[in-house]
Enzyme design. Structure first.
Site, short mmCIF file in Angstrom:
data_model
loop_
_atom_site.label_atom_id
_atom_site.label_comp_id
_atom_site.label_asym_id
_atom_site.label_seq_id
_atom_site.Cartn_x
_atom_site.Cartn_y
_atom_site.Cartn_z
N LYS A 285 0.70 -0.70 0.05
CA LYS A 285 -0.24 0.13 -0.10
C LYS A 285 1.14 1.20 0.30
O LYS A 285 2.11 1.79 1.24
CB LYS A 285 -0.74 -0.27 1.41
CG LYS A 285 -1.60 1.25 1.62
CD LYS A 285 -2.92 1.58 2.28
CE LYS A 285 -3.60 2.30 3.03
NZ LYS A 285 -4.11 2.14 4.41
N GLU A 289 -3.80 7.31 1.78
CA GLU A 289 -3.93 6.92 3.25
C GLU A 289 -2.73 7.49 4.30
O GLU A 289 -2.62 7.08 4.78
CB GLU A 289 -5.14 6.21 3.41
CG GLU A 289 -6.01 6.10 2.67
CD GLU A 289 -6.95 4.96 3.68
OE1 GLU A 289 -6.27 4.23 4.14
OE2 GLU A 289 -8.29 5.28 3.66
N ARG A 339 -13.72 11.82 -5.75
CA ARG A 339 -12.48 10.09 -5.11
C ARG A 339 -12.63 8.99 -6.13
O ARG A 339 -11.65 8.12 -6.17
CB ARG A 339 -12.56 9.69 -3.95
CG ARG A 339 -12.33 8.71 -3.38
CD ARG A 339 -12.44 8.51 -1.98
NE ARG A 339 -12.24 7.29 -1.64
CZ ARG A 339 -12.18 6.79 0.10
NH1 ARG A 339 -12.78 7.86 0.65
NH2 ARG A 339 -12.37 5.71 0.51
N ASP A 368 -14.96 2.20 -1.41
CA ASP A 368 -14.96 1.87 -0.69
C ASP A 368 -14.76 0.82 0.13
O ASP A 368 -16.13 1.14 1.41
CB ASP A 368 -13.61 2.29 0.89
CG ASP A 368 -13.07 2.05 1.56
OD1 ASP A 368 -12.75 0.97 1.13
OD2 ASP A 368 -12.34 2.76 2.81
N GLU A 396 -16.78 -3.89 7.63
CA GLU A 396 -16.42 -2.91 7.84
C GLU A 396 -17.93 -1.94 7.51
O GLU A 396 -18.74 -1.35 8.64
CB GLU A 396 -15.48 -2.31 6.99
CG GLU A 396 -14.30 -0.57 7.08
CD GLU A 396 -14.31 0.14 6.71
OE1 GLU A 396 -13.10 -0.93 6.07
OE2 GLU A 396 -13.51 0.77 6.92
O1 GCW Z 1 -11.25 2.44 3.62
C1 GCW Z 1 -9.73 2.13 4.81
C2 GCW Z 1 -9.98 1.98 5.47
C3 GCW Z 1 -9.03 1.29 6.10
C4 GCW Z 1 -8.16 0.15 5.20
C5 GCW Z 1 -8.04 1.00 3.60
C6 GCW Z 1 -7.12 0.11 2.79
C7 GCW Z 1 -6.35 -1.03 6.07
O2 GCW Z 1 -11.27 2.05 6.25
O3 GCW Z 1 -8.73 0.27 6.65
O4 GCW Z 1 -7.02 0.27 5.92
O5 GCW Z 1 -9.55 1.77 3.36
O6 GCW Z 1 -8.28 -0.47 1.80
O7 GCW Z 1 -5.93 0.42 2.46
#
Ligand code: GCW
Length: 682
Positions: A285, A289, A339, A368, A396
């Site tokens: 990743k 973020e 997004r 997401d 989630e």
């Molecule tokens: O939206 C987000 C989740 C995060 C997650 C991220 C991702 C692991 O809320 O908790 O991080 O996606 O997929 O990288």
């Protein structure tokens, strides 16, 4: 002792039907295994466990085939010419199960091209027995449709699990590996029984301690875990910190074009493979973020991924590079940043630049893991790039395993979605299985929903999501009903009412959850950060870019080319046109693509506002009915699971009212439009 809860779908309940018992028993008088390896050992062990438990017999394996009835395990090499099988029809994980009856002998062959095939065949046979099917005339040939069938853990070494709803990690606690690794073997059995062959064991957000997983201090432990998984045909992967060279390598940069950085990773790969010769590779990743990545050095994702791929290439390792890359510092006033566009905008221009051992892992939707969103337009858009699917088993945004939300029907819809990448008949499943573009590597991954709770998944019925993910990934053409029935039978036994009720509850649950949560594909409306429970404006003014733009006149995100963010143009023409026009955009995604007045009429004939009211009242009623449907099963399954599930369903029914009331009140107050049926809105 939580026996049933823990055993999940590998119950191996004693067979009570005497004639069936007798019929089965005759096959197990002679067991032979012509091959031997750690994987074959697992197959033998599982068969013996299942047989002693279901049939009450304690047979042993010999190394050669004996007379009379029997079961024979073997691979293409070991079976030689004892039976005519065209092993060419099998891919690496494929297998054959065949009953051969001659005058002197009756044999059931469990044959894999490789050892893993034998293991999968053993699990298949046990599944048939759990489902109480006849073994007298078996003629089965199975090949998994997807090459990589993978589970991603978001486990941290402090024992917590990001977005975990079933306790803590089974791998770690207190910033160390657990001393007791037994449970991992039972987990490996569950995964292998549904054909999973890859697992990444740490969170994609790689924090300080986990950055050390690729150092000599922790690699011996990783190797121990990998050995457990290896015996079940599962390769171990690690999520790595893109900035490892800085964090643990004493370098000043993580620039992928820097030769020092490249050397460091090459040596690192060498070191890892000394500990784990069949190590799967890295999950990354990057530039997402607040995680580090190649952008810092003005390099792109291909530069970053290829640098790691070069290091892993000599050992056959893969780089699974995630496409969840977007600007998470937005301003709600800025209508030009969307997004949903981000993954495509970042990655599409790089098609053809990635090394053959890189796979791009793409979330199913562009946002997401919402209860409903469009399918990511990146699928099919990169003809020369390996792509794989990322689903989220952990719930989630779908009730966090306190609500029942069975996701197999959602995943099927996504896999069946026609991208039109090569004209009509280009479904997502043919992109991620590698067939449409003849991709070298491909597959499906999903974020795990398990933890150290005694039933693995918090909500016992959420076990079905893990089971279903594996089965669907093995074969995306299986119907939801088939998978659901299989799971219910194995988990709760062959009582007609139980199978019928539980299966139907599962199949209805996604729609029910959607009904009382966010409407018409708009998503979110959850409490910030933990994401549980309703909060219509929870994210509306935040930087994360997840808006619904509701005001007193209307709601929805205009993603059209004509007047919005232009996102619809990322699809191939047929889909682009369909989503662009209000008249052809499907109801369930209307607010994902369009901003409309509350009085806009859906294809269903209802107005948007009336649809919101209706679905929210209906959803609560359906949630209450789930509880009633469950109570019909009291006494038909063990009390522990009965009560566990009942408690969760009651919580769901209560919580669904909170959703209903918050959503209905919000939109009633905004729009000023009454419910046609004058039901109570607070
Ligand atoms: O939206 C987000 C989740 C995060 C997650 C991220 C991702 C692991 O809320 O908790 O991080 O996606 O997929 O990288």
């Amino acid at each position: 002792d939580h026996k049933e809860s823990y055993a999940a779908w590998l119950q191996y309940k004693k067979i009570e039907d005497f004639s069936l018992l007798e019929n089965y028993q005759k096959w197990f008088e002679n067991l032979a295994s012509l091959a031997d390896s750690v994987v074959i050992e697992s197959a033998k062990k599982e068969l013996l466990l299942g047989l002693s438990s279901m049939l009450g017999v304690q047979p042993t394996f010999s190394t050669e085939r004996k007379a009379a009835a029997g079961i024979v395990l073997g691979t293409s090499v070991s079976i030689a010419n004892q039976i005519e099988i065209d092993f060419e029809q099998l891919n690496d994980d494929g297998y054959v199960i065949k009953t051969v009856t001659t005058e002197e002998k009756s044999t059931i062959f469990l044959l894999g091209k490789e050892d893993t095939g034998v293991l999968y065949a053993a699990f298949h046979l046990l599944r048939l027995m759990q489902n109480r099917e006849s073994m007298d005339h078996l003629d089965i040939l199975e090949n998994p449709k997807n090459q990589l069938r993978m589970i991603n853990h978001w486990d941290n070494m402090d024992g917590s699990i990001e977005r975990g709803y079933a306790g803590n990690s089974i791998f770690y606690s207190g910033n160390k590996f657990n001393d007791e690794l037994n449970r991992i073997e039972d987990y490996a059995r569950l995964l292998s029984s549904v054909g999973i062959n890859g697992v990444s064991i740490n969170n994609v957000n790689v924090h300080k301690v986990e950055t050390d997983l690729i150092t000599s201090s922790l690699l011996p432990k990783v190797a121990e875990v990998a050995a457990i998984f290896r015996a079940y045909g599962i390769k171990t992967f690690l999520s790595v910190n893109y900035a490892s060279t800085i964090e643990i390598g004493n370098l000043e940069t993580a620039d992928p074009l820097d030769t020092g950085v490249q050397e460091w990773w090459k040596n690192k790969a060498k070191e890892i493979y000394r500990y784990i010769p069949d190590f799967g590779g890295f999950i990354v990743k990057a530039d997402s973020e607040h995680r580090p990545g190649p952008f810092t050095y003005n390099r792109n994702h291909a530069d970053g991924a290829n640098m790691l791929a070069t290091a892993l290439e000599p050992f056959g390792g893969l780089v699974v590079w995630r496409c969840f890359v977007y600007n998470c510092l937005q301003d709600w006033r800025d209508r030009s940043t969307d997004r949903a566009r981000a993954a495509y905008d970042h990655f599409k221009p790089l098609d053809g630049q990635f090394h053959p051992n890189v796979i791009l892992q793409i979330k199913n939707g562009p946002m997401d893991f919402q209860v409903r969103e469009a399918v990511s337009p990146l699928f099919g858009a990169m003809e020369q790039t390996n792509q794989m699917m990322e689903f989220q088993i952990t719930q989630e945004y779908t009730g966090q395993q306190r609500h029942l939300c069975y996701l197999v029907p959602q995943w099927k819809e996504i896999l069946d979605f026609d991208t039109f990448a090569k004209g009509e008949g280009s479904p997502v499943k043919n992109i991620v299985d590698g067939s449409l573009f003849q991709s070298r590597h491909s597959g499906i991954a999903a974020v795990s929903n398990i933890g150290n709770d005694y039933n693995w998944t918090g909500h016992t019925l959420a076990q079905a999501n893990l089971y279903g993910f594996g089965r669907l990934t093995w074969n995306p053409d299986l119907s939801s009903e088939t998978i659901t029935n299989e799971w219910t039978l194995q988990t709760f036994g062959k009582d007609e009412l139980v199978v019928q009720q539980v299966s139907q509850m599962l199949l209805d649950s996604w729609r029910i959850y959607e009904n009382y949560t966010s409407p018409l594909g708009v998503g979110w409306m959850v409490n910030p950060s933990h994401h549980y429970g309703p909060n219509v404006d929870g994210y509306e003014y935040s930087v994360w870019g997840t808006y619904h733009f509701a005001d007193y006149q209307g709601i929805g995100v205009d993603r059209t080319v004509k007047a919005g963010t232009g996102y619809t143009a990322q699809y191939f023409k047929e889909n682009a046109d369909r989503y662009e026009a209000l008249e052809t955009c499907p109801d369930e995604l209307l607010l994902f693509f369009h901003h409309v007045p509350y009085t806009h009429r859906l294809k269903s004939g209802e107005t948007v506002i009336q649809h919101i009211y209706n679905t929210h009242f209906e959803g609560v009623q359906q949630a209450e009915e789930l509880t009633e449907r469950w109570t019909l099963l009291e006494g038909k399954i063990d009390q522990e699971r009965y009560e566990d599930i009942l408690k969760r369903l009651q919580e769901q029914a209560n919580h669904s009212k909170e959703w209903r009331d918050i959503i209905n009140t919000y939109f009633y107050r905004k729009s000023g439009i009454n419910d046609e049926k004058y039901r109570t809105i607070y």
